[in-house]
Design a protein around this motif. Structure first.
Motif, short mmCIF file in Angstrom:
data_model
loop_
_atom_site.label_atom_id
_atom_site.label_comp_id
_atom_site.label_asym_id
_atom_site.label_seq_id
_atom_site.Cartn_x
_atom_site.Cartn_y
_atom_site.Cartn_z
N LEU A 1 13.07 -14.01 -28.54
CA LEU A 1 13.31 -13.64 -27.15
C LEU A 1 14.77 -13.84 -26.78
N PRO A 2 15.42 -12.83 -26.23
CA PRO A 2 16.75 -13.06 -25.65
C PRO A 2 16.64 -14.05 -24.50
N PRO A 3 17.63 -14.90 -24.29
CA PRO A 3 17.55 -15.92 -23.23
C PRO A 3 17.25 -15.34 -21.85
N GLU A 4 17.84 -14.20 -21.54
CA GLU A 4 17.61 -13.63 -20.20
C GLU A 4 16.17 -13.17 -20.03
N LEU A 5 15.55 -12.71 -21.11
CA LEU A 5 14.16 -12.30 -21.02
C LEU A 5 13.24 -13.52 -20.91
N ALA A 6 13.55 -14.57 -21.64
CA ALA A 6 12.78 -15.82 -21.51
C ALA A 6 12.87 -16.34 -20.07
N HIS A 7 14.06 -16.28 -19.49
CA HIS A 7 14.22 -16.71 -18.09
C HIS A 7 13.40 -15.83 -17.16
N GLY A 8 13.32 -14.54 -17.47
CA GLY A 8 12.52 -13.64 -16.65
C GLY A 8 11.05 -14.00 -16.68
N VAL A 9 10.54 -14.39 -17.86
CA VAL A 9 9.14 -14.83 -17.95
C VAL A 9 8.93 -16.07 -17.09
N GLU A 10 9.88 -16.99 -17.12
CA GLU A 10 9.77 -18.20 -16.29
C GLU A 10 9.70 -17.83 -14.81
N GLN A 11 10.44 -16.83 -14.40
CA GLN A 11 10.40 -16.39 -13.01
C GLN A 11 9.04 -15.81 -12.65
N VAL A 12 8.45 -15.07 -13.58
CA VAL A 12 7.11 -14.55 -13.34
C VAL A 12 6.11 -15.70 -13.20
N VAL A 13 6.22 -16.69 -14.07
CA VAL A 13 5.34 -17.86 -13.98
C VAL A 13 5.45 -18.51 -12.61
N ALA A 14 6.66 -18.65 -12.10
CA ALA A 14 6.86 -19.27 -10.78
C ALA A 14 6.21 -18.46 -9.67
N ARG A 15 6.09 -17.16 -9.87
CA ARG A 15 5.53 -16.27 -8.83
C ARG A 15 4.03 -16.03 -9.01
N LEU A 16 3.42 -16.60 -10.05
CA LEU A 16 2.03 -16.28 -10.33
C LEU A 16 1.09 -16.42 -9.14
N PRO A 17 1.18 -17.49 -8.35
CA PRO A 17 0.22 -17.62 -7.23
C PRO A 17 0.22 -16.42 -6.29
N THR A 18 1.33 -15.70 -6.21
CA THR A 18 1.39 -14.53 -5.33
C THR A 18 1.04 -13.24 -6.06
N LEU A 19 0.86 -13.31 -7.38
CA LEU A 19 0.64 -12.11 -8.19
C LEU A 19 -0.79 -11.94 -8.67
N VAL A 20 -1.53 -13.04 -8.83
CA VAL A 20 -2.79 -12.96 -9.57
C VAL A 20 -3.95 -12.41 -8.75
N GLY A 21 -3.81 -12.29 -7.45
CA GLY A 21 -4.91 -11.82 -6.63
C GLY A 21 -5.95 -12.91 -6.41
N PRO A 22 -7.09 -12.54 -5.88
CA PRO A 22 -8.13 -13.54 -5.59
C PRO A 22 -8.69 -14.14 -6.87
N ASP A 23 -8.98 -15.44 -6.84
CA ASP A 23 -9.58 -16.10 -7.99
C ASP A 23 -11.03 -15.68 -8.15
N PRO A 24 -11.40 -15.09 -9.30
CA PRO A 24 -12.81 -14.77 -9.54
C PRO A 24 -13.54 -16.02 -10.03
N PRO A 25 -14.86 -16.02 -10.00
CA PRO A 25 -15.58 -17.10 -10.68
C PRO A 25 -15.20 -17.11 -12.16
N PRO A 26 -15.12 -18.28 -12.79
CA PRO A 26 -14.78 -18.33 -14.22
C PRO A 26 -15.82 -17.57 -15.05
N SER A 27 -15.40 -16.46 -15.62
CA SER A 27 -16.30 -15.57 -16.36
C SER A 27 -16.11 -15.73 -17.86
N LEU A 28 -17.19 -15.59 -18.60
CA LEU A 28 -17.11 -15.61 -20.05
C LEU A 28 -16.35 -14.38 -20.52
#
Length: 314
Positions: free
Chosen positions: A187-214
């Protein structure tokens, strides 16, 4: 005996002889491999079909250092999803494991299949129904009592302290494989940093939590075998998670017909926001593919897809 020196032969003569012995004990009568079909193009491990009278065998060679753990995880995963969801899975030959020197060979009874390139509409619909049947099984929390493997890569399925899917996806999927892809220098460093930014934004991206499904866990369409009796689940890495993970992975290598998703909707809803989240759920798989295969032209081809997804969600 099949010729072990034939072109493309994935198994040694000695290993084939051991498989013949194990299968003979399984059947209670002598069994000989008459012909072998290499499945290297459909598996992340050396794999083959051994054709014989009355029965054919699927054999997958797992390499050290954690070959035995991989075999146990795959066999127990298939057993559990068959028990919990009532879906069809292959039957093990003997214990399902053959230990030979430092190798472990997963042995399952082969299925009479219609190859993916020859599937008809009913075959695709059956895969959709089986996925829906898995997802109707609900657990108490995201995770699984046992760890699993995504191809050759370890999947940590331990529940996290938070009950949210965003935290499980970050802590057990994105961050571990971001580290592994970075450590593998894929991974180029800038792309790795981009993934970290996505991780930080996950609560606003994932939508409603479904029941834990198999979930299947590695639901690309090659991990379903189309038979006359319907789709059979193979290569599962189950856990309780977000059902959209499976829906995103089923076509992340190649498109699948709409009939699969239509059949799925007959038994289980698909949230309208899934189309916007599809690439979000593929991020961890892209990182895994880069970790395991980033040195190859094929593996490096996923850099652009990862970068596009990071740009979209970052």
């Amino acid at each position: 005996m099949v010729d072990p020196q034939s072109p493309g032969q994935p198994l040694s003569a000695g290993l084939i002889a051991e498989i013949e012995h194990t299968t003979s004990r399984h059947l209670g009568q002598p069994w000989t491999c008459r012909r072998l079909t290499d499945l290297a193009d459909r598996s992340s491990h050396p794999a083959a079909l051994l054709h014989g009278d009355r029965l054919s065998i699927f054999a997958k060679v797992l390499n050290p250092p954690d070959a035995a753990a991989q075999a146990r995880a795959e066999l127990s995963g298939l057993t559990e999803i068959r028990r919990l969801a009532g879906v069809s899975t292959p039957q093990p030959v003997g214990t399902g494991q053959l230990h030979s020197a430092d190798l472990v060979v997963l042995l399952l009874e082969a299925l009479v299949e219609r190859p993916p390139a020859e599937r008809d509409r009913d075959d695709w619909r059956s895969i959709g129904h089986v996925l829906a049947d898995l997802h109707t099984v609900i657990g108490g929390a995201y995770g699984w009592p046992h760890n699993a493997y995504f191809g050759p890569l370890h999947l940590d399925n331990r529940p996290v302290s938070s009950p949210t899917w965003a935290d499980f996806y970050a802590e057990r999927r994105l961050l571990p494989w971001l580290r592994s892809a970075t450590d593998a220098r894929q991974l180029p460093p800038e792309l790795a940093h981009g993934v970290e930014q996505v991780v930080a934004r996950l609560p606003t991206l994932v939508g409603p939590d479904p029941p834990p499904s198999l979930v299947h866990g590695d639901a690309q369409h090659h991990n379903f075998v189309s038979t006359a009796d319907g789709a059979v689940v193979i290569d599962a890495a189950p856990y309780y998670g977000h059902p959209e993970i499976d829906l995103a992975l089923v076509d992340y290598f190649v498109p699948v017909p709409p009939a699969l998703f239509s059949a799925y909707r007959e038994r289980h809803p698909i949230d309208p926001g899934f189309a916007d989240r599809r690439e979000l759920w593929r991020l961890f798989a892209y990182l895994g593919l880069l970790t395991a295969g980033g040195d190859s032209t094929w593996g490096r081809s996923f850099l652009d897809r990862l970068a596009s997804a990071v740009k979209r969600y970052g």
